[in-house]
Design a protein around this motif. Structure first.
Motif, short mmCIF file in Angstrom:
data_model
loop_
_atom_site.label_atom_id
_atom_site.label_comp_id
_atom_site.label_asym_id
_atom_site.label_seq_id
_atom_site.Cartn_x
_atom_site.Cartn_y
_atom_site.Cartn_z
N ALA A 94 9.53 38.61 29.23
CA ALA A 94 9.50 39.36 27.76
C ALA A 94 9.73 40.59 28.00
CB ALA A 94 8.04 38.87 27.35
N SER A 95 9.50 41.38 29.03
CA SER A 95 9.77 42.60 28.92
C SER A 95 11.25 43.01 29.11
CB SER A 95 9.05 43.52 30.02
OG SER A 95 9.56 42.60 31.39
N ASP A 96 12.08 42.01 29.34
CA ASP A 96 13.58 42.21 29.14
C ASP A 96 14.33 42.22 27.81
OD1 ASP A 96 13.80 43.02 31.92
OD2 ASP A 96 14.02 41.03 32.70
N ASP A 97 13.27 41.82 26.85
CA ASP A 97 13.91 41.45 25.76
C ASP A 97 14.20 42.70 25.21
OD1 ASP A 97 13.89 41.17 22.42
OD2 ASP A 97 12.41 39.57 22.67
N PRO A 98 15.61 42.84 24.64
CA PRO A 98 16.03 43.89 23.79
C PRO A 98 15.41 44.42 22.67
CG PRO A 98 17.80 42.16 23.57
CD PRO A 98 16.66 41.76 24.60
N TYR A 99 14.99 43.46 22.00
CA TYR A 99 14.35 43.89 20.73
C TYR A 99 12.81 44.44 21.13
CZ TYR A 99 17.93 41.14 18.90
OH TYR A 99 19.19 40.78 18.23
N THR A 100 12.11 44.10 22.06
CA THR A 100 10.86 44.64 22.59
C THR A 100 10.94 45.91 23.12
OG1 THR A 100 9.94 42.48 23.07
CG2 THR A 100 8.89 44.09 24.03
N ILE A 101 12.12 46.12 24.02
CA ILE A 101 12.27 47.39 24.56
C ILE A 101 12.68 48.28 23.47
CG2 ILE A 101 14.05 48.67 25.77
CD1 ILE A 101 14.46 45.99 27.54
N ILE B 171 12.28 31.98 23.04
CA ILE B 171 12.77 30.82 23.48
C ILE B 171 14.53 30.93 23.35
CG2 ILE B 171 12.99 29.75 20.96
CD1 ILE B 171 12.67 27.25 22.20
N ASP B 172 15.00 31.83 22.53
CA ASP B 172 16.45 31.92 22.32
C ASP B 172 16.94 32.91 23.08
OD1 ASP B 172 16.48 29.72 20.41
OD2 ASP B 172 16.12 31.10 18.92
N SER B 173 16.13 33.73 23.89
CA SER B 173 16.57 34.96 24.29
C SER B 173 17.35 34.66 25.92
CB SER B 173 15.52 35.91 24.64
OG SER B 173 14.58 35.13 25.92
N GLY B 174 16.98 33.43 26.36
CA GLY B 174 17.64 33.28 27.73
C GLY B 174 17.17 34.06 28.92
N LEU B 175 15.94 34.79 28.55
CA LEU B 175 15.40 35.88 29.49
C LEU B 175 14.34 34.97 30.46
CD1 LEU B 175 15.51 38.81 27.43
CD2 LEU B 175 17.07 38.45 29.01
N ASP B 176 13.99 35.71 31.56
CA ASP B 176 12.91 35.21 32.19
C ASP B 176 11.51 35.80 32.02
OD1 ASP B 176 14.43 33.05 33.51
OD2 ASP B 176 15.19 34.61 34.95
#
Length: 413
Positions: free
Chosen positions: A291-298, A284-289
Motif C-alpha cells: 500500500a505504501s507504493d500507491d502513487p495516490y497515497t504517496i 485491487i487495481d493498482s497492481g502493487l504489492d
C-alpha cells in the motif's frame, strides 16, 4: 433560596497531594526539548487506553510536572530557565503528539505563569514562581458556561481583610481536577478581572468530573463550584493589568493552543504512515504489492507533510514574534505577535482536521476497528480546534493587512 444555596453541587473529586519532593529545575532550552522527548515517550504508552476509559492521568501529570517542564517560562531572575517561546511551543507540540489532553492541561498553567510575570509585583512573583519551580500545578477556572460572551464573568469576590471571598461557577476547567492550585477568574467591585488562586482543597471549592466531550476526554474540563472560598490576598493576581497596555499575554495563551493542534496533526500523520506501511492492503487495481507504493497515497502523504510543516513554520514564527514582544512590548510588536499567532491558528486547525480525517481514507477500512482507537485523533482535533473560532482569525488577519486595524486585545486574541 440564597445565592449560595443555588450553587450547591454534588460531591466533587478530592484534590491530589502536592509533590513530596521538589521538581527538577530545567536549566536551558536544549534541556527542555530533551526532557520533553523523554516525558512524551512515557505518556504515549497509555494515551489510547486513557482516552477509551476516561482515566485520570495522575501518574502522567506527576511525571510531567516533576520533570521541570511546567516551570520553563519562569524568569531566570527567579530561578527558572525562561526558555524562548519557540522552545516552549516545541515542548507543547512534543507532549501533545503523545497525548494532546495532557498537552492542553499545561496551557492555562503556562499562561498564568506568563500573566504573573506581566502583572504581579516582585514579592508576589517570588512567592508564586517559587511554588511553580517546586512542582506545584495551576489548574483553571476561567470560563463560564452560561454567560452571554466568553469574556463576561459572573463570578466575583469581596474584600474580607487579609483575604478575599469568592463565589461563582465555572466550566471548561481544564486541569483543575488534578491541580494543586486553581486560578479563578473573578471580578472585583469595579468589574475588573483578577486571577484569584485558590488551594485545590479549599473549603467551598468543588471540582466535578462531568466533562463529557467526545474528544480531549482526559482534560476533565468540567465544572468548578466556588462557594464562599477564602483566598489570601498574596494569591490574588491583578490579571486585568495585562490588558491595560500592550503585552504578549493574549498571544501566549493562544499560541499554546496552536502547538496542541500541530501535535495532534503530527500524531495522526505518524499513525497514518505506520498503518499504511504495516497493515493496509494495496488497492485491487493498482497492481502493487504494498500500500505504501500507491502513487495516490504517496501524493496525499506528501500533501499532509507539507501542510503540517507550513503550520509548524508559522507556529515558530509566531513564537519568535512573542519573544520579541516580551523584550519590547510596543503596540506594533504585540499586534504583530497576535496576527502571526492567528495565522498559525488557522493553518494548525486546518491540518489537524485534515490529517485526522485523511488518516482513514489512506489507511483503509481496517483502521476504523475499535482495537486501534485511531478515531481519537479526529475526536481530539475536532474538539480542541473549537477553541477560539478560526473564522474570526481570518477576519483579524484581513483587517490588519487591509485596514491597518490591530487585533482586539484580550486573552482570546
Amino acid at each position: 433560596m440564597t445565592v449560595h444555596e443555588s450553587i450547591k453541587a454534588p460531591a466533587g473529586v478530592p484534590g491530589v497531594p502536592r509533590p513530596a519532593t521538589p521538581a527538577h529545575v530545567i536549566a536551558s532550552d536544549a534541556e527542555a526539548i530533551a526532557v520533553a522527548h523523554k516525558v512524551a515517550a512515557e505518556i504515549v504508552k497509555g494515551a489510547s487506553e486513557r482516552d477509551l476509559n476516561r482515566s485520570l492521568p495522575l501518574a502522567e501529570l506527576d511525571l510531567y510536572s516533576q520533570s521541570g517542564l511546567w516551570g520553563i517560562n519562569v524568569p531566570k531572575r527567579f530561578g527558572g530557565a525562561e526558555v524562548s517561546y519557540k522552545t516552549l511551543v516545541k515542548v507543547i507540540e512534543i507532549i501533545s503528539a503523545a497525548d494532546p489532553s495532557i498537552g492542553q492541561i499545561t496551557q492555562n498553567h503556562l499562561g498564568i505563569v506568563a500573566a504573573i510575570r506581566t502583572v504581579s509585583d516582585e514579592a508576589q512573583q517570588a512567592q508564586l514562581f517559587g511554588e511553580v519551580l517546586k512542582g506545584v500545578r495551576f489548574g483553571n477556572a476561567f470560563s463560564e458556561f452560561g454567560s452571554k460572551r466568553a469574556a463576561d464573568f459572573e463570578t466575583s469576590f469581596v474584600d474580607a481583610g487579609d483575604h478575599v471571598v469568592v463565589t461563582g461557577k465555572k466550566f471548561y476547567s481544564s486541569g483543575a481536577i488534578l491541580a494543586h492550585l486553581v486560578p479563578i477568574v473573578a471580578t472585583d467591585d469595579q468589574g475588573r478581572a483578577w486571577y484569584v488562586i485558590a488551594d485545590r482543597d479549599a473549603e467551598g471549592l468543588t471540582v466535578i468530573n462531568d466533562w463529557s466531550a467526545f474528544g480531549q476526554r482526559t482534560t476533565f474540563s468540567g465544572t468548578v463550584i466556588i462557594d464562599n472560598v477564602k483566598v489570601p490576598k498574596s494569591h490574588v493576581v491583578p490579571g486585568y493589568k495585562g490588558y491595560e497596555k500592550p503585552s504578549a499575554d493574549g498571544a501566549i495563551f493562544q499560541i499554546i493552543q496552536v502547538a496542541v493542534d500541530t501535535g495532534i496533526a503530527k500524531a495522526a500523520l505518524d499513525d497514518t504512515i505506520a498503518f499504511v506501511k504495516s497493515k493496509s492492503r494495496p488497492w485491487i487495481d493498482s497492481g502493487l504489492d504494498k500500500a505504501s507504493d500507491d502513487p495516490y497515497t504517496i501524493q496525499a502523504v506528501g500533501r499532509l507533510s507539507i501542510r503540517l510543516h507550513a503550520a509548524q513554520a508559522l507556529l515558530y514564527q509566531a513564537a519568535e514574534a512573542i519573544d520579541d514582544a516580551l523584550i519590547d512590548a510596543t503596540a506594533e510588536k504585540v499586534a504583530w505577535a497576535q496576527v502571526v499567532t492567528a495565522e498559525a491558528k488557522v493553518l494548525s486547525t486546518e491540518i489537524a482536521i485534515e490529517a485526522t480525517n485523511v488518516l482513514f481514507e489512506l489507511a483503509g477500512t481496517r483502521s476504523t476497528l475499535a482495537e486501534h482507537n485511531l478515531d481519537r485523533h479526529w475526536r481530539n482535533a475536532r474538539t480542541h480546534t473549537l477553541h477560539d473560532p478560526v473564522r474570526w482569525k481570518y477576519a483579524i488577519v484581513g483587517n490588519y493587512v487591509l485596514n491597518d486595524v490591530k487585533p482586539p486585545f484580550h486573552a482570546w486574541s
